[in-house]
Design an enzyme around this catalytic site. Structure first.
Site, PDB file in Angstrom:
ATOM      1  N   GLU A 291       0.985   1.798  -2.560  1.00  0.00           N
ATOM      2  CA  GLU A 291       1.517   3.150  -2.382  1.00  0.00           C
ATOM      3  C   GLU A 291       0.587   4.082  -3.145  1.00  0.00           C
ATOM      4  O   GLU A 291       0.611   4.135  -4.375  1.00  0.00           O
ATOM      5  CB  GLU A 291       2.944   3.259  -2.931  1.00  0.00           C
TER       6      GLU A 291
ATOM      7  N   CYS B  80       4.211  12.549  -5.952  1.00  0.00           N
ATOM      8  CA  CYS B  80       3.542  12.551  -4.647  1.00  0.00           C
ATOM      9  C   CYS B  80       4.323  13.354  -3.616  1.00  0.00           C
ATOM     10  O   CYS B  80       3.791  13.678  -2.555  1.00  0.00           O
ATOM     11  CB  CYS B  80       3.328  11.120  -4.163  1.00  0.00           C
TER      12      CYS B  80
END
Length: 356
Positions: A259, A293
């Site tokens: 990720e 993010c």
């Protein structure tokens, strides 16, 4: 009772956590509190020998406990007990993490820790619900696709949400019958160590979760390249993810879950409810000081409403209270490090020079 605390009074579990014990080690990386820049601890760095010790401990714990072979509901019950203990120890967890991270203690107690406990409970319930499949065959044959634990999984977590990111990795791996060797960020390691200590107190077998502290080039490389690691899970920068892929390819292929960093823009068109849009944008930008993010710190706005939206966002952001992470009334976080602050400042300066 107030969650606010004196940062100089907090006791930290400084060391690696292997086989159910805190392993003291000399610190090699100076750590500074993001809220005031004060040096408060030194993070040890696990080399290849200590990483190997952690992996061997995880293998032995899997074998001795038969964690992957017990009835799935036994794993479920153990993970639920761990989640319960997280909530019971929420105040201590919140203070340990708030000291070294960018997460305000009030938001940790009300959000991150409760969310992490629910993550563990969520994945615990998959222990007896995800399994093998029967394959279609003719009457004379029987085909089954077996789902089995990997064994020892390596997990590496980032600094922006230390506890909850650890929960995302530990929960599914443990529910599926694996052991985990986890390396938290060297900037925010100690709440993860305490989380692992709580797991043993809750009844999970010692060694099933081992935590090794250190940096990426030394500890991370030794961990992801270890021949007994069966799978790697990493959350962090694209550059670090690329380095892990290279290391794994060089030392032996294994499954990876990556990720990696990146932010998508928020789009606002003229027919939007501008007050609601401004509130949502301001909240996403100020949450953890944009260090996420999903922060959405880039905006693409229809020109006819850009001025009004900008003015509304600025007005809402003025009401957000900044302060140190150990003050429970703080709403706006500090930047994690001087290096990161410089990077953010350079981006802002570039935007201004471009006409922003």
């Amino acid at each position: 009772m107030s969650l606010s605390f004196d940062p100089d009074t907090i006791s930290l579990p400084v060391g690696h956590f292997i086989d159910g014990e805190l392993i003291s080690a000399e610190g090699a990386i100076e750590m500074r509190r993001p809220s005031d820049g004060k040096s408060y601890a030194a993070c040890p760095v696990a080399g290849a020998h200590l990483v190997n010790r952690a992996v061997e401990s995880a293998k032995a714990a899997l074998k001795a406990s038969n964690w992957g072979g017990v009835r799935p509901r036994e794993r479920t019950r153990a993970l639920h007990a761990w989640a319960d203990l997280m909530e019971a120890e929420a105040e201590t967890l919140a203070r340990i993490e708030a000291l070294s991270s960018t997460r305000p203690v009030g938001q940790l107690a009300a959000g991150d820790i409760a969310v992490t406990a629910e993550q563990i409970r969520f994945f615990a319930e998959f222990a007896d619900k995800e399994g093998s499949e029967l394959a279609p065959t003719d009457d004379a044959s029987f085909g089954m696709i077996m789902s089995e634990p990997y064994g020892v999984v390596a997990a590496i977590t980032p600094w922006n949400f230390p506890i909850s990111m650890a929960g995302w990795k530990l929960g599914p791996a443990l529910a599926a019958g694996n052991a985990v060797v986890l390396k938290p960020s060297e900037m925010t390691p100690f709440s993860t160590v305490y989380l692992a200590q709580l797991a043993v107190r809750a009844g999970l077998p010692a060694g099933l979760i081992n935590v090794v502290l250190g940096d990426g080039p030394t500890t991370g490389t030794a961990l992801t390249g270890h021949p007994e690691i069966a799978k790697v899970s990493f959350t962090g920068s694209t550059r670090a993810g690329s380095a892990i892929m290279e290391n794994v390819a060089r030392t032996g292929l294994k499954p990876m879950t990556l990720e990696l960093g990146g932010k998508s823009p928020q789009l606002v068109f003229a027919d939007a409810d501008l007050d609601k849009a401004a509130a949502a944008i301001a909240g996403s930008v100020t949450f953890n000081a944009g260090q996420a993010c999903v922060a959405g710190t880039r905006l693409i706005v229809e020109k006819s409403v850009a001025g009004r939206l900008t003015a509304s966002i600025l007005e809402k952001m003025k009401a957000v209270r900044s302060g140190p992470t150990w003050d429970e009334t703080t709403q706006y976080s500090p930047i994690i490090s001087e290096r990161q602050r410089g990077r953010v400042d350079a981006i802002v300066r570039a935007a201004v020079e471009a006409g922003g």
